[in-house]
Design a protein around this motif. Structure first.
Motif, PDB file in Angstrom:
ATOM      1  N   UNK A 248       4.889   6.127  -0.293  1.00 60.53           N
ATOM      2  CA  UNK A 248       6.206   5.697  -0.785  1.00 60.53           C
ATOM      3  C   UNK A 248       7.014   4.995   0.302  1.00 60.53           C
ATOM      4  N   UNK A 249       6.670   5.248   1.558  1.00 59.72           N
ATOM      5  CA  UNK A 249       7.406   4.613   2.663  1.00 59.72           C
ATOM      6  C   UNK A 249       6.799   3.278   3.060  1.00 59.72           C
ATOM      7  N   UNK A 250       5.618   2.974   2.541  1.00 58.74           N
ATOM      8  CA  UNK A 250       4.936   1.739   2.953  1.00 58.74           C
ATOM      9  C   UNK A 250       5.668   0.518   2.401  1.00 58.74           C
ATOM     10  N   UNK A 251       5.978  -0.458   3.271  1.00 62.57           N
ATOM     11  CA  UNK A 251       6.694  -1.649   2.805  1.00 62.57           C
ATOM     12  C   UNK A 251       5.951  -2.401   1.694  1.00 62.57           C
ATOM     13  N   UNK A 252       4.618  -2.438   1.779  1.00 66.66           N
ATOM     14  CA  UNK A 252       3.878  -3.177   0.738  1.00 66.66           C
ATOM     15  C   UNK A 252       4.020  -2.487  -0.617  1.00 66.66           C
ATOM     16  N   UNK A 253       4.072  -1.141  -0.615  1.00 67.17           N
ATOM     17  CA  UNK A 253       4.197  -0.418  -1.888  1.00 67.17           C
ATOM     18  C   UNK A 253       5.633  -0.541  -2.425  1.00 67.17           C
ATOM     19  N   UNK A 254       6.602  -0.549  -1.515  1.00 67.66           N
ATOM     20  CA  UNK A 254       7.994  -0.753  -1.956  1.00 67.66           C
ATOM     21  C   UNK A 254       8.179  -2.167  -2.520  1.00 67.66           C
ATOM     22  N   UNK A 255       7.507  -3.111  -1.885  1.00 67.76           N
ATOM     23  CA  UNK A 255       7.576  -4.502  -2.388  1.00 67.76           C
ATOM     24  C   UNK A 255       6.932  -4.580  -3.776  1.00 67.76           C
ATOM     25  N   UNK A 256       5.849  -3.856  -3.937  1.00 68.89           N
ATOM     26  CA  UNK A 256       5.169  -3.838  -5.238  1.00 68.89           C
ATOM     27  C   UNK A 256       6.086  -3.224  -6.310  1.00 68.89           C
ATOM     28  N   UNK A 257       6.849  -2.195  -5.929  1.00 69.47           N
ATOM     29  CA  UNK A 257       7.783  -1.576  -6.878  1.00 69.47           C
ATOM     30  C   UNK A 257       8.822  -2.601  -7.334  1.00 69.47           C
ATOM     31  N   UNK A 258       9.331  -3.380  -6.395  1.00 70.23           N
ATOM     32  CA  UNK A 258      10.319  -4.406  -6.739  1.00 70.23           C
ATOM     33  C   UNK A 258       9.683  -5.462  -7.653  1.00 70.23           C
ATOM     34  N   UNK A 259       8.425  -5.782  -7.356  1.00 67.81           N
ATOM     35  CA  UNK A 259       7.699  -6.773  -8.159  1.00 67.81           C
ATOM     36  C   UNK A 259       7.509  -6.264  -9.600  1.00 67.81           C
ATOM     37  N   UNK A 260       7.233  -4.980  -9.723  1.00 64.86           N
ATOM     38  CA  UNK A 260       7.063  -4.392 -11.065  1.00 64.86           C
ATOM     39  C   UNK A 260       8.374  -4.515 -11.855  1.00 64.86           C
ATOM     40  N   UNK A 354      -5.058   2.868  -9.428  1.00 65.58           N
ATOM     41  CA  UNK A 354      -5.178   3.514  -8.116  1.00 65.58           C
ATOM     42  C   UNK A 354      -3.873   4.211  -7.731  1.00 65.58           C
ATOM     43  N   UNK A 355      -3.981   5.140  -6.818  1.00 66.66           N
ATOM     44  CA  UNK A 355      -2.808   5.937  -6.422  1.00 66.66           C
ATOM     45  C   UNK A 355      -1.661   5.091  -5.880  1.00 66.66           C
ATOM     46  N   UNK A 356      -2.001   4.030  -5.142  1.00 71.70           N
ATOM     47  CA  UNK A 356      -0.953   3.158  -4.576  1.00 71.70           C
ATOM     48  C   UNK A 356      -0.106   2.534  -5.690  1.00 71.70           C
ATOM     49  N   UNK A 357      -0.790   2.081  -6.740  1.00 69.97           N
ATOM     50  CA  UNK A 357      -0.080   1.449  -7.848  1.00 69.97           C
ATOM     51  C   UNK A 357       0.794   2.484  -8.570  1.00 69.97           C
ATOM     52  N   UNK A 358       0.283   3.715  -8.657  1.00 73.41           N
ATOM     53  CA  UNK A 358       1.075   4.770  -9.296  1.00 73.41           C
ATOM     54  C   UNK A 358       2.353   5.029  -8.505  1.00 73.41           C
ATOM     55  N   UNK A 359       2.229   5.074  -7.182  1.00 71.17           N
ATOM     56  CA  UNK A 359       3.416   5.333  -6.359  1.00 71.17           C
ATOM     57  C   UNK A 359       4.423   4.190  -6.524  1.00 71.17           C
ATOM     58  N   UNK A 360       3.933   2.959  -6.594  1.00 72.87           N
ATOM     59  CA  UNK A 360       4.839   1.819  -6.819  1.00 72.87           C
ATOM     60  C   UNK A 360       5.558   1.995  -8.164  1.00 72.87           C
TER      61      UNK A 360
END
Ligand code: G6P
Length: 474
Positions: A248-260, A354-360
């Motif tokens: 949840x702290x990873x910038x790429x995953x936070x960016x993905x959340x914004x993209x979603x 995948x788990x990363x996408x779920x966290x996003x």
């Protein structure tokens, strides 16, 4: 093969088999907290894992995977149909989830369940060293503790039940109710998700077997006239919290959340449901409540979108096929009635991610809807909480999910009460940020303090203590 001092027995191996285009076989860790939790224990103890590789008729020699010996148990296509789809998932699963779907009691399924449980017990007995600890997992293998004890009285045996254990009035429907209780009582420690599950089990034991129970101890008479005490109590399971926090702290995953959020048209609120497509999850209740809120105009189509991830599960079992049709019909009706060209009411995804996408997705979601009609724990609720490193977001949580015992500051609902569910959704959508923070912080403390490693330690400590009182050597 060398014998293991610690053996896990579960219906599934912790890996999936993939065959590449060139025919090359690759084994990949399957996502799941249990694997992560047990990794260190496995490494320290030369552990072994006995389980089904997930495909019918797959015959495979034991092999080493990341320092753990994996011991595949072969299931024929008939075993899969009768033991896995039949008895495990069309008898025990619906019965133990309060008969939300009608359990089917078929004698050929029971015969296959006995036969396959014997196969798992033999494989575990062969893998375990003298005095080893064996940990049996879940409802597919309820007979293994007793069978294993008969084969190997030197072992210390634990069993963890990941799903609910039903009230006696329901449990007593099971034609093989005595055999199942006796099977479980072969374990030294029998773990449940909730205090209520352990209580239901003890009551069934008293009523059916007339064994004496005292607090969490059950006195099990032995053939020689002596008795031993089995411990039956709650050990609520959890997740690998730190890995969710880290993602949840990873910038790429936070960016993905914004993209979603962006790709959904930046609605004011995103509501999220994440479930295996299962009739225990209350997906229809959630859809009904959301659909009515749009119809009543209490929520506008521009204001909120519900993202529903429903991962495919047990697709050859009739009840699951029917459920899929019902859900897809409901989604299509609501979307057909409410969508505009620019906005959709429900974005439905019949896929696993995948788990990363779920966290996003968790980070993108303002409101998480967990409306299970009955659920052993519901780890999605804990994953959402762990991922909200910003202390924002609202969890609507069914009181029939085990997680409700620990996550006391969630918005608690009875999903059968559609008006109350609608009210909770509106409240979640409108919740001021300060209140979100207060509730989320309290839940986060729980999930950070009680992760899956703490869970496995507390279970294994209890198992170790039972060994000490037994007086056997490790
Ligand atoms: C539940 C059960 C597990 C099971 C999982 C997935 O969480 O408690 O034992 O592995 O569902 O179901 P499946 O039938 O695909 O293994």
């Amino acid at each position: 093969m060398t014998k293991a001092g610690f053996v896990v027995v579960a219906n599934r191996l912790p890996v999936d088999r993939i065959v590449g285009a060139d025919g090359e076989e690759i084994w990949r860790t399957s996502p799941g907290g249990l694997v992560t939790a047990l990794e260190p224990v496995m490494r320290e103890t030369d552990g072994a894992w006995v389980g089904w590789p997930g495909q019918a008729d797959l015959v495979h020699e034991p092999f080493d995977f990341d320092g753990t010996a994996l011991i595949p148990v072969t299931l024929s296509a008939e075993d899969v149909e009768l033991y896995y789809e039949g008895f495990s998932n069309d008898t025990i699963w619906p019965l133990y989830h309060d008969v939300i779907a009608a359990p089917r009691y078929r004698r050929v399924w029971w015969d296959a369940y006995v036969r396959v449980n014997e196969r798992f017990a033999r494989a575990a007995a062969d893998a375990a060293s003298e005095g080893a600890t064996v940990w049996v997992q879940d409802y597919q293998l309820q007979l293994v503790p007793k069978l294993l004890r008969e084969l190997r009285p030197d072992l210390t045996i634990g069993y963890f039940h990941h799903i609910p254990f039903p009230a006696y009035g329901l449990y007593s429907q099971l034609p093989w109710r005595r055999q199942v209780l006796e099977g479980l009582l072969g374990a030294d420690v029998i773990g449940f998700q909730r205090v209520a599950d352990a209580g239901n089990f003890a009551r069934a034991v008293r009523r059916q077997l007339r064994f004496e129970t005292k607090a969490t101890g059950i006195r099990v008479p032995q053939e020689d006239g002596s008795s031993r005490v089995a411990l039956a109590r709650a050990f609520p399971i959890s997740i690998d919290t730190a890995s969710y926090v880290e993602m949840a702290r990873r910038p790429d995953i936070q960016a993905r959340a914004a993209e979603i959020r962006e790709s959904l048209g930046n609605p004011k609120r995103i509501l999220l449901g994440v479930d295996r497509l299962d009739y225990t999850k209350g997906i229809q209740h959630r859809l009904k409540a959301f659909g009515e809120l749009l119809e009543d105009g209490r929520i506008g189509i521009e204001d909120a979108t519900l993202v529903q991830v429903a991962s495919p599960s047990r697709e050859r079992v009739q009840a699951y096929m029917e459920l899929r049709d019902e859900i897809e019909l409901a989604v299509a009706r609501i979307n057909g009635d409410r969508d505009t060209l620019g906005h959709t009411a429900i974005r439905y995804l019949h896929q696993g991610f995948p788990r990363e996408e779920m966290v996003a997705l968790y980070l993108a979601a303002d409101v998480m809807l967990v409306t299970a009609l009955r659920d052993g724990m519901n780890l999605v609720a804990k994953e959402y909480v762990a991922s909200r490193v910003d202390n924002r977001g609202t969890l609507v949580l069914s009181e029939f999910a085990g997680a409700a015992d620990e996550l006391g500051t969630a918005l608690r609902v009875n999903p059968h009460d559609i008006d109350a569910l609608k009210q909770a959704i509106v409240r979640a959508v409108e919740m001021p940020s300060a209140e979100q923070g207060r509730r989320m912080r309290a839940m986060r403390r729980k999930v950070l303090d009680n992760d899956v490693a703490a869970w496995s330690h507390s279970f294994l400590d209890a198992l170790e203590a039972s060994r000490t009182t037994k007086g056997s050597t490790p």
